[in-house]
Design an enzyme around this catalytic site. Structure first.
Site, short mmCIF file in Angstrom:
data_model
loop_
_atom_site.label_atom_id
_atom_site.label_comp_id
_atom_site.label_asym_id
_atom_site.label_seq_id
_atom_site.Cartn_x
_atom_site.Cartn_y
_atom_site.Cartn_z
N HIS A 194 62.51 3.45 37.40
CA HIS A 194 61.29 4.20 37.96
C HIS A 194 61.40 4.56 39.41
CE1 HIS A 194 58.57 1.20 35.57
NE2 HIS A 194 59.83 0.46 36.15
N SER A 216 69.48 31.13 50.29
CA SER A 216 68.31 31.44 50.77
C SER A 216 68.02 33.16 51.43
CB SER A 216 67.03 30.32 50.41
OG SER A 216 65.94 31.67 51.42
N LYS A 273 69.07 27.10 53.33
CA LYS A 273 69.08 26.93 52.90
C LYS A 273 70.43 26.54 51.99
CE LYS A 273 65.26 25.44 50.43
NZ LYS A 273 64.54 25.09 49.34
N ASN A 325 70.72 25.98 47.50
CA ASN A 325 70.02 25.29 46.14
C ASN A 325 70.47 24.88 45.09
OD1 ASN A 325 67.57 26.53 47.56
ND2 ASN A 325 67.32 28.68 47.69
N GLU A 347 69.46 23.12 38.32
CA GLU A 347 67.64 23.77 37.64
C GLU A 347 67.96 24.83 36.71
OE1 GLU A 347 65.34 24.61 41.84
OE2 GLU A 347 67.12 25.38 42.01
#
Ligand code: ARG
Length: 457
Positions: free
Chosen positions: A153, A274, A280, A282, A287
């Site tokens: 979980h 970014s 940042k 990423n 993704e």
């Protein structure tokens, strides 16, 4: 194209909806290979002359060179790759070209070309999955003792090792590998010679063409041969399952690289910055691997839906099979390569992982097991007592292993000093020696198993 039967040409919109040359030109090599094998068989069986065969073979070689050098002019008027090549052959060698299509139809021709393409793509995918597994094995080998929390979980459950966690993915990709091998084995039958659907009256030798094209044997039923796209569906299914595994791993990379988790540093080579926030980094590659799964699953559903309800044998609906498979295959290839790159270059924050391994009372099960083993309590009772110990640690804002013996005795008076042997994350992990468990020696056995298995296949 259709000779006497048609008085006028197709409407412009008909040409547009009907033509597949825009995408099936990808099958040029397969088409030429199939034609070459077919012509050789026709000559061997005395269906065409040796002289015509020589002309056809020479013409096909010229066409292959023209396509590969970018000189070939594809025409939408000629619909598809089969007609484009045949028309060019006629320009090059004249009337002998018209004999190539004896005892063959575009229905078995396209079934053959597409099968050859999917078979080759399956082989490439097998290599790419192997490469990813080898990369994971290499990392797992280095991280056999690296402690981390295991989750259920997404809540801390029990301490495990990173090596063990990575090996879970090796199992998944190992199954993907075997699914690809299975699919390849089943698709390895030649549909060539089924003709339109009913076979042919010419004395062909389908075993000869099957052998020449590297197939185990010819397909057994001519109707099935031209109407079957299971080979594409199986490839897409195996691709979709593999993409699903990639997506889960990608998701973990995304989570683990957040400031909140900080389990890993993304390699610069697989991240982006970014345009507005200078701090940042990423996880774009991860993704996109996660997102490609949606696209691949879409291809599988598309082809399943195209095929459902089609009466036997061939229908033009089946022309819509190719783009789905081309797109899914390319997406999977990219995803596998990107994932292997990311896994190979990841930096692991071992200290952070280890600290997290002890959070969330992750050794509570070890305490319960100790109560069963040492004091002979039934597990359910031990579970209950451990719950009290966790509540106490929570009240004192400390880990289970930070409680004193006195603290623990208030929960259950018979607890002794040696309980601390199992409350540390190291001890917890070392104790899980059951077959397939997280203990380093067990994980080493798993790694060994896969190294041997890959060496064999
Ligand atoms: N372009 C067609 C396809 O991809 C080739 C087969 C055409 N067969 C036919 N009977 N119209 O399916």
């Amino acid at each position: 194209m259709w000779g006497g039967r048609f008085a006028s040409g197709p409407a412009a919109i008909m040409e547009e909806i009907n033509a597949s040359i825009g995408f099936d030109k990808k099958l040029y090599k397969e088409d030429i290979k199939g034609s070459s094998a077919h012509a050789a068989m026709l000559a061997a069986q005395g269906i065409i002359s040796a002289a015509d065969y020589d002309e056809i073979e020479k013409g096909l070689k010229t066409i292959l060179a023209e396509i590969e050098s970018g000189k070939f002019v594809f025409s939408r008027k000629l619909e598809d790759i089969h007609m484009n090549i045949e028309a060019r052959l006629a320009e090059l060698i004249g009337s002998a070209a018209g004999r190539l299509h004896t005892a063959r139809s575009r229905n078995d021709q396209v079934a053959l070309d597409f099968r050859l393409w999917v078979r080759e793509e399956t082989d490439k995918t097998i290599q790419s999955i192997r490469h990813l597994i080898e990369t994971l094995l290499g990392r797992a080998d280095q991280e056999v003792e690296t402690l981390m929390p295991g989750f259920t979980h997404l809540q801390v459950a029990q301490p495990i090792t990173l090596g063990h966690h990575l090996m879970a993915y090796v199992e998944m990709f190992g199954r993907d590998l075997s699914r690809m091998h299975d699919a390849r084995e089943r698709m390895n039958e030649s549909p060539l010679g089924a003709a339109a659907l009913a076979g042919t009256s010419f004395p062909t030798d389908r075993f000869m063409t099957a052998k020449a094209l590297g197939f185990r044997e010819p397909t057994r039923n001519s109707i099935d041969s031209v109407s079957d796209r299971d080979f594409a569906l199986e490839f897409l299914s195996a691709t979709a399952i593999c993409a699903t595994h990639l997506s889960r791993l990608a998701e973990e990379i995304v989570i683990w690289s957040t400031a909140q988790f900080n389990f890993i540093h993304l390699p610069d080579s697989f991240s982006t910055g970014s345009s507005i926030m200078p701090q940042k980094k990423n996880p774009d590659a991860a993704e996109l691997v996660r997102a490609k799964t949606g696209r691949i699953n879409g291809s599988l559903i598309a082809l399943l839906t195209i095929m459902k309800g089609l009466p036997l044998a061939y229908s033009k609906d089946m022309q819509e099979d190719k783009e789905q498979v081309f797109d899914a295959a390319q997406s999977l290839e990219l995803s596998l390569a990107a994932m292997a790159g990311m896994i190979g270059d990841l930096e692991i924050n071992r200290d952070v992982m280890k600290k997290a391994a002890g959070s969330g009372y992750s050794t509570a099960t070890d305490l319960a097991d100790w109560l069963v083993r040492k004091l002979g309590l039934p597990f359910r009772e031990a579970h209950h007592i451990t719950g009290h110990a966790v509540a106490l640690a929570e009240k004192k804002k400390c880990n289970l292993s930070d409680l004193t013996l006195e603290d623990l005795k208030t929960v259950y008076p018979d607890i002794t000093e040696d309980v601390f042997d199992v409350l540390s994350v190291e001890k917890s992990v070392q104790s899980r020696k059951s077959y397939g468990g997280t203990a380093p020696q067990e994980v080493r056995r798993q790694i060994d198993y896969w190294k041997k298995r890959l060496a064999k296949a």
